[in-house]
Design an enzyme around this catalytic site. Sequence first.
Site, PDB file in Angstrom:
ATOM      1  N   LYS A 114      48.122  72.926 -18.106  1.00  0.00           N
ATOM      2  CA  LYS A 114      47.403  73.731 -17.130  1.00  0.00           C
ATOM      3  C   LYS A 114      47.450  75.162 -17.649  1.00  0.00           C
ATOM      4  CE  LYS A 114      47.441  76.061 -12.921  1.00  0.00           C
ATOM      5  NZ  LYS A 114      47.931  76.415 -11.602  1.00  0.00           N
ATOM      6  N   GLY A 175      49.343  81.527  -3.930  1.00  0.00           N
ATOM      7  CA  GLY A 175      50.377  81.865  -2.948  1.00  0.00           C
ATOM      8  C   GLY A 175      49.862  82.511  -1.679  1.00  0.00           C
ATOM      9  N   ALA A 202      45.054  76.398  -6.178  1.00  0.00           N
ATOM     10  CA  ALA A 202      45.646  77.644  -5.683  1.00  0.00           C
ATOM     11  C   ALA A 202      45.002  78.172  -4.409  1.00  0.00           C
ATOM     12  CB  ALA A 202      45.606  78.743  -6.753  1.00  0.00           C
ATOM     13  N   THR A 225      52.559  76.298  -2.987  1.00  0.00           N
ATOM     14  CA  THR A 225      53.239  77.105  -1.974  1.00  0.00           C
ATOM     15  C   THR A 225      53.139  76.513  -0.571  1.00  0.00           C
ATOM     16  OG1 THR A 225      52.631  79.013  -3.331  1.00  0.00           O
ATOM     17  CG2 THR A 225      53.489  79.482  -1.152  1.00  0.00           C
TER      18      THR A 225
HETATM   19  C1  DXP Z   1      52.137  75.672  -9.377  1.00  0.00           C
HETATM   20  C2  DXP Z   1      50.908  76.237  -9.889  1.00  0.00           C
HETATM   21  O1  DXP Z   1      50.341  75.758 -10.820  1.00  0.00           O
HETATM   22  C3  DXP Z   1      50.368  77.423  -9.219  1.00  0.00           C
HETATM   23  O2  DXP Z   1      50.145  78.411 -10.171  1.00  0.00           O
HETATM   24  C4  DXP Z   1      49.136  76.951  -8.531  1.00  0.00           C
HETATM   25  O3  DXP Z   1      48.036  77.644  -8.897  1.00  0.00           O
HETATM   26  C5  DXP Z   1      49.325  76.721  -7.078  1.00  0.00           C
HETATM   27  O4  DXP Z   1      49.009  77.781  -6.251  1.00  0.00           O
HETATM   28  P1  DXP Z   1      49.483  77.801  -4.717  1.00  0.00           P
HETATM   29  O5  DXP Z   1      50.939  78.039  -4.759  1.00  0.00           O
HETATM   30  O6  DXP Z   1      48.703  78.903  -4.064  1.00  0.00           O
HETATM   31  O7  DXP Z   1      49.156  76.458  -4.141  1.00  0.00           O
END
Ligand code: DXP
Length: 276
Positions: A114, A175, A202, A225
């Site tokens: 990723k 986040g 995300a 998150t």
């Molecule tokens: C764990 C990961 O790969 C993060 O960089 C991802 O983009 C998730 O984002 P959130 O924490 O906002 O769900």
Amino acid sequence: MDAITSNNLTTSTLAGADPVEFYGTQVASRLLLGTAQYPSPAILAEAIRASGSDIVTVSLRRESGAAKAGQSFWQLIRDLGVKVLPNTAGCKTVKEAVTTAEMARDLFDTPWVKLEVIGEDDTLQPDVFGLVEAARILSRDGFQVFPYTTEDLVVAEKLISAGCEVLMPWGAPIGSGRGLNNPYGLRSMRAHFPGIPLVVDAGVGLPSHAAMAMELGYDAVLLNTAVAKAGDPVRMARAFARAIEAGREGLLADPMETRDMAAPSTPVMGRAAFGQ
Ligand SMILES: CC(=O)[C@@H](O)[C@H](O)COP(=O)(O)O
């Protein structure tokens, strides 16, 4: 084609019947889960089980300490039997991201990565120029790249030209829990790339956000998150699994057209007349 079966920790009406494919590997669950910020390793493990996820993302930074904690974390992931998607979380330059990906390939023994190249501190939005460059370098070197990008179609085209066979546009800043900030942009992206696996990555905060992504036709959702920071991460992981199934099932059920004007849902023909 490789196939990994669901970890069978939730029962799913769709699992197996409606798999998604990333770089020739079929997975049953459309929920990809991050592994950071959980209250404890035990809760992380239970949340992964409750989510039914087949793929978890792991930041190399977490592992690179090579400390005991890193090893026990790795053992925990192995014991769960899930596939690892290493990520370059926190990398800000092409060089840093490429080096991190190379280390991750050695450590996790997978061509998957990723790819995050962060361009801005307040929003953690990707540096899309660096992202395309890093994607080109890594794809040429045999990596199978999952790029964390925006919903920009031009950037998406360039990522595909660089060798990416999956795209992961953000829902909102990492986040933030804001959900899908730009449903129009995400819908356009889906329409523009009907054959490319698309994952919202995300910013997802609630199960309803994930359901909406699936209703828009997205193939999967990656989040961290919202589960890790929930009061009850295990219960939230289960809620996300169900929401993703519901959104996908709703899409496959061919939703009704929306309309501007009301249309009575109760037939008016032949109704009883009162007061005459
Ligand atoms: C764990 C990961 O790969 C993060 O960089 C991802 O983009 C998730 O984002 P959130 O924490 O906002 O769900």
